[in-house]
Write a protein that holds these residues in place. Sequence first.
Motif, PDB file in Angstrom:
ATOM      1  N   GLY B  16      -4.796 -19.007   0.512  1.00 22.31           N
ATOM      2  CA  GLY B  16      -4.722 -18.350  -0.792  1.00 22.31           C
ATOM      3  C   GLY B  16      -6.049 -17.765  -1.230  1.00 22.31           C
ATOM      4  O   GLY B  16      -6.126 -16.623  -1.689  1.00 22.31           O
ATOM      5  N   LEU B  17      -7.119 -18.516  -1.047  1.00 21.60           N
ATOM      6  CA  LEU B  17      -8.423 -18.034  -1.502  1.00 21.60           C
ATOM      7  C   LEU B  17      -8.972 -16.948  -0.594  1.00 21.60           C
ATOM      8  O   LEU B  17      -9.942 -16.277  -0.953  1.00 21.60           O
ATOM      9  N   ALA B  19      -7.774 -14.261  -0.183  1.00 21.42           N
ATOM     10  CA  ALA B  19      -7.578 -13.000  -0.900  1.00 21.42           C
ATOM     11  C   ALA B  19      -8.867 -12.548  -1.582  1.00 21.42           C
ATOM     12  O   ALA B  19      -9.068 -11.361  -1.832  1.00 21.42           O
ATOM     13  N   GLN B  52      -1.689 -11.564  -5.133  1.00 20.82           N
ATOM     14  CA  GLN B  52      -2.155 -12.954  -5.114  1.00 20.82           C
ATOM     15  C   GLN B  52      -2.910 -13.302  -6.392  1.00 20.82           C
ATOM     16  O   GLN B  52      -2.900 -14.441  -6.846  1.00 20.82           O
ATOM     17  N   ARG B  53      -3.587 -12.313  -6.963  1.00 24.41           N
ATOM     18  CA  ARG B  53      -4.351 -12.560  -8.178  1.00 24.41           C
ATOM     19  C   ARG B  53      -3.435 -12.899  -9.355  1.00 24.41           C
ATOM     20  O   ARG B  53      -3.891 -13.405 -10.369  1.00 24.41           O
ATOM     21  N   PHE B  54      -2.140 -12.580  -9.209  1.00 26.66           N
ATOM     22  CA  PHE B  54      -1.196 -12.854 -10.288  1.00 26.66           C
ATOM     23  C   PHE B  54      -0.362 -14.103 -10.012  1.00 26.66           C
ATOM     24  O   PHE B  54       0.598 -14.378 -10.704  1.00 26.66           O
ATOM     25  N   ARG B  55      -0.743 -14.806  -8.940  1.00 23.38           N
ATOM     26  CA  ARG B  55      -0.032 -16.041  -8.633  1.00 23.38           C
ATOM     27  C   ARG B  55      -0.923 -17.220  -8.990  1.00 23.38           C
ATOM     28  O   ARG B  55      -2.144 -17.113  -8.924  1.00 23.38           O
ATOM     29  N   LEU B  56      -0.308 -18.344  -9.316  1.00 24.57           N
ATOM     30  CA  LEU B  56      -1.098 -19.501  -9.701  1.00 24.57           C
ATOM     31  C   LEU B  56      -1.858 -20.052  -8.503  1.00 24.57           C
ATOM     32  O   LEU B  56      -1.361 -20.050  -7.376  1.00 24.57           O
ATOM     33  N   ALA B  57      -3.070 -20.539  -8.765  1.00 23.54           N
ATOM     34  CA  ALA B  57      -3.921 -21.063  -7.694  1.00 23.54           C
ATOM     35  C   ALA B  57      -3.252 -22.229  -6.986  1.00 23.54           C
ATOM     36  O   ALA B  57      -3.418 -22.434  -5.793  1.00 23.54           O
ATOM     37  N   SER B  58      -2.466 -23.001  -7.714  1.00 24.78           N
ATOM     38  CA  SER B  58      -1.825 -24.175  -7.131  1.00 24.78           C
ATOM     39  C   SER B  58      -0.634 -23.797  -6.269  1.00 24.78           C
ATOM     40  O   SER B  58      -0.096 -24.637  -5.564  1.00 24.78           O
ATOM     41  N   PRO B  62       5.180 -20.654 -12.457  1.00 25.98           N
ATOM     42  CA  PRO B  62       4.984 -20.892 -13.887  1.00 25.98           C
ATOM     43  C   PRO B  62       6.283 -21.303 -14.565  1.00 25.98           C
ATOM     44  O   PRO B  62       7.334 -20.775 -14.268  1.00 25.98           O
TER      45      PRO B  62
END
Lengths: 547, 438
Positions: B16-17, B19, B52-58, B62
């Motif tokens: 994820g990171l 990105a 990806q920037r609009f998805r939760l880090a976890s 939501p």
Amino acid sequence: MMPGPIDVLVIGGGATGAGLLRDLARRGLHCLLVEKSDMGAGTSGRYHGLLHSGARYVAKDPLAARECMMENRVLRRIAPGCIEDTAGYFVATPDDPDDYADAFLAACSASDVPAEEVPVAQLLQREPALNRAIRRAFRVPDAALEPWQLIHANLADARARGSAAWAYHRVVAIERLDGHLLSVNVVDVRTGSVTRLAVGFIVAAAGAWAGQIAALAGVDLAMSPGKGTMLIYDQRMTDTVINRCHQPGDGDIMVPLHTVAILGTTEIHVDDPDDYEITREEVAGLVAEGAKLFPDLPRMRILRAYAGVRPLYQETGTPTGDDGRAISRAHAVIDHGARDGVDNLVSIVGGKVTTYRLMAEQTANVVSRKLGVSEPCTTADDILPGQELGHTYWLGHRLAEHEQAGGGDADLVCECEFVTRSMLDGFLDANWPCSLDDVRRGTRLGMGPCQGGFCAFRVAGIVAERIANGDGTPAAEGGQDTAALVDQALTDFIRERFKGSRPIASGRQLQELWMVSGIYSGVLGIDSLPPAQPPHLEGEESSRDPR
Amino acid sequence: MTIADLVREAAAENVGLSANECLKCNVCNSVCPVARVTDRFPGPKYVGPQAQRFRLASGLSPQLPGLPVPLTPDDSVDYCSGCGFCTTACPAEVKIAEINNRARAAMRAGRRPRFRDWLLGQTDLTGRIGVAFAPIANWALQNRGLRRLAERTVGIHRNAPLPKLARRTFRSQWKADPGHVQGEEPGPDRAVVYFHGCAANYYEPNVAFAAIDVLRRNGFEVIVPPQVCCGLPLISNGLYADARKRARSNLGVLADYARRGYRIVGTSTSCTHTLKAEYREMLELDDDDARAVAEATWDICEFLLDLHDRGRLDTHFGRLDQDLPYHAPCQLRSHGIGLPALDLFALVPGLRAVDLDHDCCGIAGTYGLKNEKYDIAMAVGEPLFRKIRASGAEVAACDSETCRWQIARATATPTKHPVEILAAAYARATHGPDDAIS
């Protein structure tokens, strides 16, 4: 233009000024707000985006803590769309003292800040990027608060009640006769034209610049501006606000705001709110402290560094050295009648965005009393315009709305922030003429990882169409060349974007800048455009503009 | 360190990171086979690092009270075929295909999976039942009326290339095979562990036996331990929980062999890539077992070429005088091992193997079977199909089973695993000249 006499002139278009304009307008007063730059371009737009629960202040400043929590509740009610209900945590890292954590819950309780201890494992599951060595965690009702939308919602309510707000109007002179202010001269910084306004009452809601306004009125008001530097990470590594559980210090808070995460802050006294810089040492210090919360932080990508200037104020003497954290975060309404013998001037100083409404209410109470107005404050009762949807902001909404409308990349102007053509046109219809930086604050265009690299030329083309089509645009009125205007707008915007990131860029962000620089210098030849700056840019603070 | 080692290393890093690293250079968009042919997929940059920037880090969805909020903000990510070219092309090392896959899994998590997607993920279950009723199942799979019905009810396109079921599974045939190792297993220098995967077990036992022939010819006995589906079809369909169960089961058996120094050799490039990378990267099973298995796993052609590099491959191939158009499947490129099949073909006298140099046949595992994606998959593969048809060759070759089925169906050209070609070349050396392989 402003019809009729002005009961109250509010100087400063930050959260407090906007909130005050709304409050006074709701009490039936006819007011005008003037802001020397864009609305929210000063300290209100340059904070970390935290809606305080007050828990940061419980140990040192219980009054500020209590006020924060009261206003936190109010804002969730009247401005839910500006808030992402992230929740916040105070975490005790191995570097934090045991006794602070031991006393934390009791201190929160004493200030009426709801807090509860949660199992560390539970938090780590929710926030996998956090330091695994955290020993304790406390949950508090912190949240993320979007400042510009909040400011514009306040202004909209005031406008609907007959008051007005002018951006890009700077107060250059105040006419005083004995103990009474008669009029002010404001200059439209975009055109240079000066307007004389007869005013009944003046409130300086100018934050760190309040001393300058007071000086124009012949009054001495010694502000103690405190610079707070923040770093913007290009992606959220946390979805909740994370604070260190210790006496507040540098680099100990991370706020997820929209698509980015903001690491705050430093606290350094500055003499002049317009004259400061962000040093590499400060940035390195922030990262080193932040890494105690998120160990991978040194490898993560920083988009920009920016600073806001806290409007700190102490009536008795000025603090020495850099110990700005010793000054209360609470605010003060200063009646210059009692203090300085000027009967129609009030300054509102100190405070923070979270308590803007309360500051406005207390200021409006003083003004009302002096003007003999008996209407009570109603700003905590009614939901702000545009906030009626009733639910809080959520991160995925832009992507979801775009996808529900069919998705695809053809309609995207700013890819990083998912600003579509229709969003952009909507903003331009409502705010034209405006600068590309205004577009940015209104839509988040250009705030993502490429910092305008792939959207600035697109928006420039769209603006060019608008100018060419006439209809009250600067070009149509001034007969200026469309291409020159657009070139200037594009150049200004892209240079401003670069200014905030070039000094701190390294790694990927530096590569990004090289690529964007290749697009603008190599492909579009932006360097060969005439370097002339229009006169209105003088004195503007956009060079230190956040995000 | 080899490129393949780097691929294994990279598998352990945060998807994820990654990105964070995107420069928006658009190289991913330029190599995407799907975005090239359809507007329904806005491209890897959009659904990957941008979204990806609009998805939760976890990675959690939501939850908003009182709102009909979709569990995920984006549906267009579902049109990613998972070919992985974007990831291999990205100069900033963003794990784009993996981000997409995770996003799809998050989208599915908490929803009841669509029956079709669930079914396509259960390759071991469908294979087992299919083989048990092979004659009738094969009739049904070819029956146009039933296929139309399946298209309407299940959502599998009527013309999608579904393979023919074997009458007996590879495993049951192998138990009766004289080559089956009885008693004590030979040591890791004299034997390899064979991961057959679902395709060789239920549809193409001939591929498994070809591999065994080639391995034994080179002095390796073959151990076929208990195993289940690698889990990739489940991963591709966003069903991570089920995939983790399969992975745990396989790791439980294979890790022990890996630690004892055995090499695990597979004939399915996608299975071997799953063992090498996806268990850790996608399923986040980054423990000692997963690392040991990843390091011990080889694709069959990678293994044979390595033997050759060390002068240990039996190169006494018989002559195969024929053209052989070869398609390197997407997963093979994700291995980072080059195109070992082509190097091996070059050792066979008379064989004129040609790299077709096309990115993707379109099928991407189960993607091209789906009703709404069939046309996209066919458009992606069309330039490849045209080249094969134009070649006039009687046989084509490809390492991946679903690609072989797609190519064979689209071009009416039988398509073989490279190891089948090599086995035939060995057989030719043993039995003397014969006709070309067909």
